[in-house]
Design a protein around this motif. Structure first.
Motif, PDB file in Angstrom:
ATOM      1  N   GLU A   1     -19.151   3.606  -8.244  1.00 51.42           N
ATOM      2  CA  GLU A   1     -19.329   2.163  -8.100  1.00 51.42           C
ATOM      3  C   GLU A   1     -18.035   1.424  -8.418  1.00 51.42           C
ATOM      4  OE1 GLU A   1     -22.634   0.762 -10.392  1.00 51.42           O
ATOM      5  OE2 GLU A   1     -23.937   2.325  -9.600  1.00 51.42           O
ATOM      6  N   VAL A   2     -17.372   1.836  -9.497  1.00 56.79           N
ATOM      7  CA  VAL A   2     -16.129   1.178  -9.904  1.00 56.79           C
ATOM      8  C   VAL A   2     -15.061   1.354  -8.830  1.00 56.79           C
ATOM      9  CG1 VAL A   2     -14.220   1.219 -11.571  1.00 56.79           C
ATOM     10  CG2 VAL A   2     -16.585   1.343 -12.374  1.00 56.79           C
ATOM     11  N   THR A   3     -14.869   2.579  -8.377  1.00 59.45           N
ATOM     12  CA  THR A   3     -13.831   2.807  -7.371  1.00 59.45           C
ATOM     13  C   THR A   3     -14.185   2.132  -6.055  1.00 59.45           C
ATOM     14  OG1 THR A   3     -14.774   4.974  -6.827  1.00 59.45           O
ATOM     15  CG2 THR A   3     -12.950   4.948  -8.396  1.00 59.45           C
TER      16      THR A   3
ATOM     17  N   GLN B   1       2.160 -11.349  -2.438  1.00 57.73           N
ATOM     18  CA  GLN B   1       2.828 -10.061  -2.241  1.00 57.73           C
ATOM     19  C   GLN B   1       3.090  -9.380  -3.580  1.00 57.73           C
ATOM     20  OE1 GLN B   1       6.233 -11.164   0.101  1.00 57.73           O
ATOM     21  NE2 GLN B   1       5.093 -11.076   2.036  1.00 57.73           N
ATOM     22  N   ARG B   2       3.519 -10.163  -4.557  1.00 59.20           N
ATOM     23  CA  ARG B   2       3.750  -9.579  -5.893  1.00 59.20           C
ATOM     24  C   ARG B   2       2.429  -9.106  -6.501  1.00 59.20           C
ATOM     25  NH1 ARG B   2       7.131 -13.994  -5.944  1.00 59.20           N
ATOM     26  NH2 ARG B   2       5.737 -15.225  -7.264  1.00 59.20           N
ATOM     27  N   PHE B   3       1.398  -9.918  -6.319  1.00 55.25           N
ATOM     28  CA  PHE B   3       0.080  -9.534  -6.812  1.00 55.25           C
ATOM     29  C   PHE B   3      -0.385  -8.248  -6.138  1.00 55.25           C
ATOM     30  CE2 PHE B   3      -4.548  -9.564  -6.584  1.00 55.25           C
ATOM     31  CZ  PHE B   3      -4.883  -9.710  -7.920  1.00 55.25           C
ATOM     32  N   ASP B   4      -0.130  -8.134  -4.853  1.00 58.51           N
ATOM     33  CA  ASP B   4      -0.530  -6.945  -4.104  1.00 58.51           C
ATOM     34  C   ASP B   4       0.138  -5.692  -4.659  1.00 58.51           C
ATOM     35  OD1 ASP B   4      -1.793  -5.450  -2.033  1.00 58.51           O
ATOM     36  OD2 ASP B   4       0.095  -5.504  -0.912  1.00 58.51           O
ATOM     37  N   GLU B   5       1.380  -5.805  -5.053  1.00 60.91           N
ATOM     38  CA  GLU B   5       2.071  -4.653  -5.651  1.00 60.91           C
ATOM     39  C   GLU B   5       1.352  -4.213  -6.925  1.00 60.91           C
ATOM     40  OE1 GLU B   5       6.113  -5.871  -6.236  1.00 60.91           O
ATOM     41  OE2 GLU B   5       6.480  -6.123  -4.081  1.00 60.91           O
ATOM     42  N   GLN B   6       0.978  -5.178  -7.751  1.00 59.67           N
ATOM     43  CA  GLN B   6       0.268  -4.858  -8.987  1.00 59.67           C
ATOM     44  C   GLN B   6      -1.130  -4.307  -8.690  1.00 59.67           C
ATOM     45  OE1 GLN B   6       1.397  -4.950 -12.220  1.00 59.67           O
ATOM     46  NE2 GLN B   6       3.350  -5.221 -11.167  1.00 59.67           N
ATOM     47  N   LEU B   7      -1.794  -4.908  -7.723  1.00 60.61           N
ATOM     48  CA  LEU B   7      -3.127  -4.452  -7.333  1.00 60.61           C
ATOM     49  C   LEU B   7      -3.087  -3.002  -6.865  1.00 60.61           C
ATOM     50  CD1 LEU B   7      -6.087  -5.335  -6.937  1.00 60.61           C
ATOM     51  CD2 LEU B   7      -5.453  -6.010  -4.609  1.00 60.61           C
ATOM     52  N   THR B   8      -2.070  -2.666  -6.093  1.00 62.98           N
ATOM     53  CA  THR B   8      -1.916  -1.292  -5.604  1.00 62.98           C
ATOM     54  C   THR B   8      -1.705  -0.325  -6.768  1.00 62.98           C
ATOM     55  OG1 THR B   8      -1.045  -2.077  -3.504  1.00 62.98           O
ATOM     56  CG2 THR B   8      -0.543   0.202  -4.099  1.00 62.98           C
ATOM     57  N   LEU B   9      -0.894  -0.722  -7.746  1.00 63.05           N
ATOM     58  CA  LEU B   9      -0.690   0.129  -8.925  1.00 63.05           C
ATOM     59  C   LEU B   9      -1.999   0.327  -9.690  1.00 63.05           C
ATOM     60  CD1 LEU B   9       2.708  -1.250 -10.263  1.00 63.05           C
ATOM     61  CD2 LEU B   9       2.299   0.956  -9.177  1.00 63.05           C
TER      62      LEU B   9
ATOM     63  N   ARG C   1      -8.195   5.131  -9.527  1.00 62.70           N
ATOM     64  CA  ARG C   1      -8.543   6.396  -8.857  1.00 62.70           C
ATOM     65  C   ARG C   1      -8.198   7.599  -9.724  1.00 62.70           C
ATOM     66  NH1 ARG C   1      -6.104   5.533  -2.819  1.00 62.70           N
ATOM     67  NH2 ARG C   1      -7.711   4.162  -2.003  1.00 62.70           N
ATOM     68  N   GLY C   2      -6.998   7.582 -10.302  1.00 63.12           N
ATOM     69  CA  GLY C   2      -6.565   8.697 -11.152  1.00 63.12           C
ATOM     70  C   GLY C   2      -7.440   8.863 -12.376  1.00 63.12           C
ATOM     71  N   CYS C   3      -7.790   7.754 -13.017  1.00 60.30           N
ATOM     72  CA  CYS C   3      -8.651   7.811 -14.198  1.00 60.30           C
ATOM     73  C   CYS C   3     -10.041   8.313 -13.825  1.00 60.30           C
ATOM     74  CB  CYS C   3      -8.741   6.441 -14.865  1.00 60.30           C
ATOM     75  SG  CYS C   3      -7.204   5.928 -15.676  1.00 60.30           S
ATOM     76  N   ALA C   4     -10.573   7.829 -12.725  1.00 65.42           N
ATOM     77  CA  ALA C   4     -11.893   8.276 -12.284  1.00 65.42           C
ATOM     78  C   ALA C   4     -11.885   9.772 -11.992  1.00 65.42           C
ATOM     79  CB  ALA C   4     -12.339   7.495 -11.051  1.00 65.42           C
ATOM     80  N   ASP C   5     -10.848  10.238 -11.332  1.00 65.97           N
ATOM     81  CA  ASP C   5     -10.730  11.672 -11.048  1.00 65.97           C
ATOM     82  C   ASP C   5     -10.647  12.481 -12.332  1.00 65.97           C
ATOM     83  OD1 ASP C   5     -10.815  11.186  -8.337  1.00 65.97           O
ATOM     84  OD2 ASP C   5      -8.640  11.382  -8.046  1.00 65.97           O
ATOM     85  N   ALA C   6      -9.897  11.983 -13.316  1.00 68.76           N
ATOM     86  CA  ALA C   6      -9.749  12.688 -14.588  1.00 68.76           C
ATOM     87  C   ALA C   6     -11.075  12.750 -15.339  1.00 68.76           C
ATOM     88  CB  ALA C   6      -8.677  12.013 -15.451  1.00 68.76           C
ATOM     89  N   VAL C   7     -11.817  11.645 -15.347  1.00 68.32           N
ATOM     90  CA  VAL C   7     -13.117  11.624 -16.027  1.00 68.32           C
ATOM     91  C   VAL C   7     -14.076  12.617 -15.369  1.00 68.32           C
ATOM     92  CG1 VAL C   7     -15.174  10.211 -16.437  1.00 68.32           C
ATOM     93  CG2 VAL C   7     -12.906   9.291 -16.946  1.00 68.32           C
ATOM     94  N   LEU C   8     -14.131  12.590 -14.049  1.00 65.69           N
ATOM     95  CA  LEU C   8     -15.018  13.522 -13.344  1.00 65.69           C
ATOM     96  C   LEU C   8     -14.620  14.970 -13.590  1.00 65.69           C
ATOM     97  CD1 LEU C   8     -15.578  11.684  -9.958  1.00 65.69           C
ATOM     98  CD2 LEU C   8     -17.234  12.062 -11.794  1.00 65.69           C
ATOM     99  N   SER C   9     -13.333  15.225 -13.621  1.00 65.37           N
ATOM    100  CA  SER C   9     -12.856  16.575 -13.889  1.00 65.37           C
ATOM    101  C   SER C   9     -13.270  17.027 -15.291  1.00 65.37           C
ATOM    102  CB  SER C   9     -11.339  16.626 -13.737  1.00 65.37           C
ATOM    103  OG  SER C   9     -10.848  17.898 -14.057  1.00 65.37           O
ATOM    104  N   ASP C  10     -13.121  16.142 -16.264  1.00 71.24           N
ATOM    105  CA  ASP C  10     -13.535  16.469 -17.633  1.00 71.24           C
ATOM    106  C   ASP C  10     -15.032  16.731 -17.714  1.00 71.24           C
ATOM    107  OD1 ASP C  10     -10.930  16.187 -18.482  1.00 71.24           O
ATOM    108  OD2 ASP C  10     -11.238  14.245 -19.473  1.00 71.24           O
TER     109      ASP C  10
END
Length: 78
Positions: A4-6, A28-36, A42-51
């Motif tokens: 749901e979060v992702t 455009q600057r906001f978009d750069e931050q949003l992308t980060l 995504r990375g955190c969600a993947d790590a939680v699921l892996s754990d």
């Protein structure tokens, strides 16, 4: 919940990238931050699921009555 979060984050990113939400240099600057942040989510969600998968793989299918009591107490289950 992680899905749901992702999914919510992705939906907001798509809306932002539609060009109908906000445009210009600040956008455009906001978009750069949003992308980060999207990458981090995504990375955190993947790590939680892996754990979780690793923990489940190491969980015995049966436990003793004493172990079950300890598990219930640890997680506040009745």
């Amino acid at each position: 919940m992680l899905t749901e979060v992702t999914n919510d984050f992705e939906r907001q990113c798509r809306a932002f990238h539609s060009g109908r939400v906000w445009t210009g240099p600040a956008a455009q600057r906001f978009d750069e931050q949003l992308t980060l942040h999207r990458t981090r989510v995504r990375g955190c969600a993947d790590a939680v699921l892996s754990d979780l998968r690793r923990a489940l793989a190491n969980t015995p299918s049966e436990v003793t009555t004493e172990q079950a009591r300890d598990i219930r107490a640890r997680y506040g289950l009745s």
